[in-house]
Design a protein around this motif. Structure first.
Motif, short mmCIF file in Angstrom:
data_model
loop_
_atom_site.label_atom_id
_atom_site.label_comp_id
_atom_site.label_asym_id
_atom_site.label_seq_id
_atom_site.Cartn_x
_atom_site.Cartn_y
_atom_site.Cartn_z
N ILE B 142 -19.97 -53.74 42.29
CA ILE B 142 -19.63 -54.49 41.07
C ILE B 142 -18.27 -54.02 40.57
CG2 ILE B 142 -20.29 -54.99 38.68
CD1 ILE B 142 -22.20 -56.19 40.70
N VAL B 143 -17.38 -54.97 40.37
CA VAL B 143 -16.03 -54.65 39.90
C VAL B 143 -15.70 -55.53 38.68
CG1 VAL B 143 -15.24 -53.98 42.20
CG2 VAL B 143 -14.93 -56.36 41.41
N GLN B 144 -14.53 -55.31 38.11
CA GLN B 144 -14.01 -56.18 37.06
C GLN B 144 -12.85 -56.98 37.62
OE1 GLN B 144 -12.95 -53.25 34.07
NE2 GLN B 144 -14.90 -53.54 33.01
N LEU B 145 -12.59 -58.12 37.02
CA LEU B 145 -11.45 -58.92 37.42
C LEU B 145 -10.65 -59.25 36.17
CD1 LEU B 145 -10.27 -60.52 39.97
CD2 LEU B 145 -11.08 -62.53 38.72
N ARG B 146 -9.40 -58.82 36.15
CA ARG B 146 -8.53 -59.13 35.00
C ARG B 146 -7.75 -60.40 35.30
NH1 ARG B 146 -3.32 -58.20 32.80
NH2 ARG B 146 -3.53 -58.68 30.59
N VAL B 147 -7.88 -61.37 34.39
CA VAL B 147 -7.14 -62.62 34.51
C VAL B 147 -6.07 -62.59 33.41
CG1 VAL B 147 -7.29 -65.12 34.47
CG2 VAL B 147 -9.22 -63.76 35.30
N PRO B 148 -4.80 -62.61 33.80
CA PRO B 148 -3.74 -62.53 32.79
C PRO B 148 -3.51 -63.87 32.11
CG PRO B 148 -2.76 -62.70 34.97
CD PRO B 148 -4.26 -62.69 35.17
N GLY B 149 -2.74 -63.86 31.04
CA GLY B 149 -2.37 -65.12 30.39
C GLY B 149 -2.74 -65.15 28.93
N GLU B 150 -2.40 -66.28 28.30
CA GLU B 150 -2.63 -66.44 26.86
C GLU B 150 -4.11 -66.33 26.51
OE1 GLU B 150 -0.97 -70.08 25.42
OE2 GLU B 150 -0.68 -69.19 23.44
N ARG B 151 -4.97 -66.82 27.41
CA ARG B 151 -6.42 -66.67 27.24
C ARG B 151 -6.94 -65.59 28.20
NH1 ARG B 151 -10.20 -71.85 26.21
NH2 ARG B 151 -10.10 -71.54 23.96
N GLY B 152 -6.15 -64.58 28.41
CA GLY B 152 -6.50 -63.53 29.35
C GLY B 152 -7.82 -62.86 29.03
N ALA B 153 -8.44 -62.28 30.06
CA ALA B 153 -9.71 -61.58 29.87
C ALA B 153 -9.95 -60.65 31.05
CB ALA B 153 -10.86 -62.58 29.76
N ILE B 154 -10.76 -59.66 30.79
CA ILE B 154 -11.27 -58.82 31.87
C ILE B 154 -12.73 -59.21 32.06
CG2 ILE B 154 -11.79 -56.46 32.59
CD1 ILE B 154 -9.42 -55.60 30.72
N LEU B 155 -13.02 -59.84 33.18
CA LEU B 155 -14.38 -60.29 33.46
C LEU B 155 -15.16 -59.16 34.11
CD1 LEU B 155 -13.49 -63.86 34.80
CD2 LEU B 155 -14.14 -63.19 32.47
N GLU B 156 -16.32 -58.87 33.56
CA GLU B 156 -17.15 -57.76 34.07
C GLU B 156 -18.22 -58.31 35.01
OE1 GLU B 156 -18.47 -56.14 30.31
OE2 GLU B 156 -16.67 -54.89 30.17
N ASN B 157 -18.90 -57.39 35.69
CA ASN B 157 -20.02 -57.77 36.56
C ASN B 157 -19.63 -58.79 37.62
OD1 ASN B 157 -21.82 -56.09 35.25
ND2 ASN B 157 -22.42 -57.64 33.77
N ILE B 182 -7.19 -70.93 33.18
CA ILE B 182 -6.57 -71.00 34.50
C ILE B 182 -7.00 -72.25 35.25
CG2 ILE B 182 -6.27 -68.51 34.75
CD1 ILE B 182 -8.76 -68.56 36.63
N ARG B 183 -6.21 -72.56 36.28
CA ARG B 183 -6.55 -73.64 37.21
C ARG B 183 -6.79 -73.00 38.57
NH1 ARG B 183 -3.97 -78.33 34.86
NH2 ARG B 183 -4.81 -79.55 36.57
N ASN B 184 -7.18 -73.82 39.51
CA ASN B 184 -7.36 -73.37 40.89
C ASN B 184 -6.14 -72.63 41.40
OD1 ASN B 184 -9.73 -73.66 42.30
ND2 ASN B 184 -9.45 -75.86 42.59
N HIS B 185 -6.36 -71.61 42.19
CA HIS B 185 -5.28 -70.87 42.84
C HIS B 185 -4.52 -69.96 41.88
CE1 HIS B 185 -2.57 -69.97 46.14
NE2 HIS B 185 -3.36 -70.67 46.91
N ALA B 186 -5.13 -69.63 40.75
CA ALA B 186 -4.58 -68.58 39.89
C ALA B 186 -4.87 -67.23 40.55
CB ALA B 186 -5.23 -68.64 38.51
N PHE B 187 -4.26 -66.20 40.05
CA PHE B 187 -4.49 -64.86 40.60
C PHE B 187 -5.08 -63.94 39.55
CE2 PHE B 187 -1.49 -66.56 43.62
CZ PHE B 187 -1.98 -66.08 44.83
#
Lengths: 193, 193
Positions: B142-157, B182-187
């Motif tokens: 189980i890891v976290q994924l950080r999505v950057p941007g104006e609506r950025g978030a760190i997604l857990e689980n 985000i849209r498809n193909h974001a990082f």
């Protein structure tokens, strides 16, 4: 020790209308019909709803929230922007309408084309003047909000809005609530950046 | 130095069907019509779609993804569970159907009542055997994924799934994509817990 626990309410798409636009959409002198008080003092849900149109489609039964505002503003979900054919609609704080998108409102009396006012709401937390110091935040400060659970997340770029007549609550929208697996009245933890 | 950058694809609601259920829904011996290969090797979108029914409503034109699977499984958005009248539908990894919700599938040849198989997909990242060590992750981690941007978030689980024939990509659903803007193909950036 600063407090961190914040109650969360989830907003659906909705619209705030000006007196002038209410006259056009519902007829001169129309008075909004309150159906429910909201948490924020003086704010209320109305019986009245409108259709919002974009170049790609429509959103039906979009609720009006009262009271009337200085300028008409429609807050849609990010998912709605695809339905409307308006991807890229900016994420904005309420009332910050520079660069917001044009849209069309269909009311029972008329259809009204607006040159701006369509936004996706920016995550925010309302604080009254007494609560803000207990959480150690100032008006305009950007914080994070951790939402626990199976779909837990730390939401970034959450703006704190401090005003005398606010009540303490965080506003997220339905997209955000679904993404983190919560319902109304869930709790989050404020994290200072 | 471990790699952290992961490409993200957004999934809409979809269904995987067993050979047996395909026979019932579309007629004995029906062969799925591939319209598009997906990123994961051997997986493909089909021309065929079905209606999913719950006690509160229906979802129309739910796409079938091929190939056939051992057991039928429908992955809906959390927002869809309210449309269906099935709030509380569990968040599960693909194939982990113990305790998943019952639902009804309407196909062109028949309507099929399933005793289980409705889930909300758990956030996950597919890794092939060569990629996993480069990111320092193991199957099931189980890891976290950080999505950057104006609506950025760190997604857990976010669960890591490592298999020979996987291709490296993170799968979030439309609710999650809209919530983080985000849209498809974001990082995103993988964060080890």
């Amino acid at each position: 020790m600063l407090e961190t626990r914040v109650v969360i309410y989830l907003s659906n798409r909705h619209i705030h209308v000006s007196r002038e636009d209410l006259d056009v959409l519902f007829g001169k002198g129309h008075v909004l019909t309150k159906t429910k008080d909201l948490i924020q003092p003086g704010q209320f849900a109305c019986a009245e709803h409108v259709t919002i149109e974009g170049p790609g489609g429509s959103l039906h039964e979009v609720r009006i929230l009262g009271p009337e505002r200085g300028e008409t503003q429609c807050e849609v979900l990010a998912s709605d922007t695809f339905t409307l054919g308006l991807p890229g609609c900016p994420v904005r704080e309420s009332g910050h309408l520079e660069g917001s998108f044009p849209f069309t409102i269909v009311g029972p009396a008329a259809t009204l084309r607006k040159s701006r006012g369509l936004i996706v709401a920016k995550r925010h937390i309302h604080f009254d003047l007494e609560s803000a110091p207990r959480y150690g935040v100032q008006d305009g400060e950007i914080v994070q909000l951790r939402v626990p659970g199976e779909r837990g997340a730390i939401l970034e770029n959450v703006v704190c809005r401090v005003l005398q007549n606010y009540a303490l609550e965080c506003h997220l929208d339905f997209d955000e609530g679904n993404a983190v697996g919560i319902r109304n009245h869930a709790f989050g933890e404020l994290i200072k950046a």
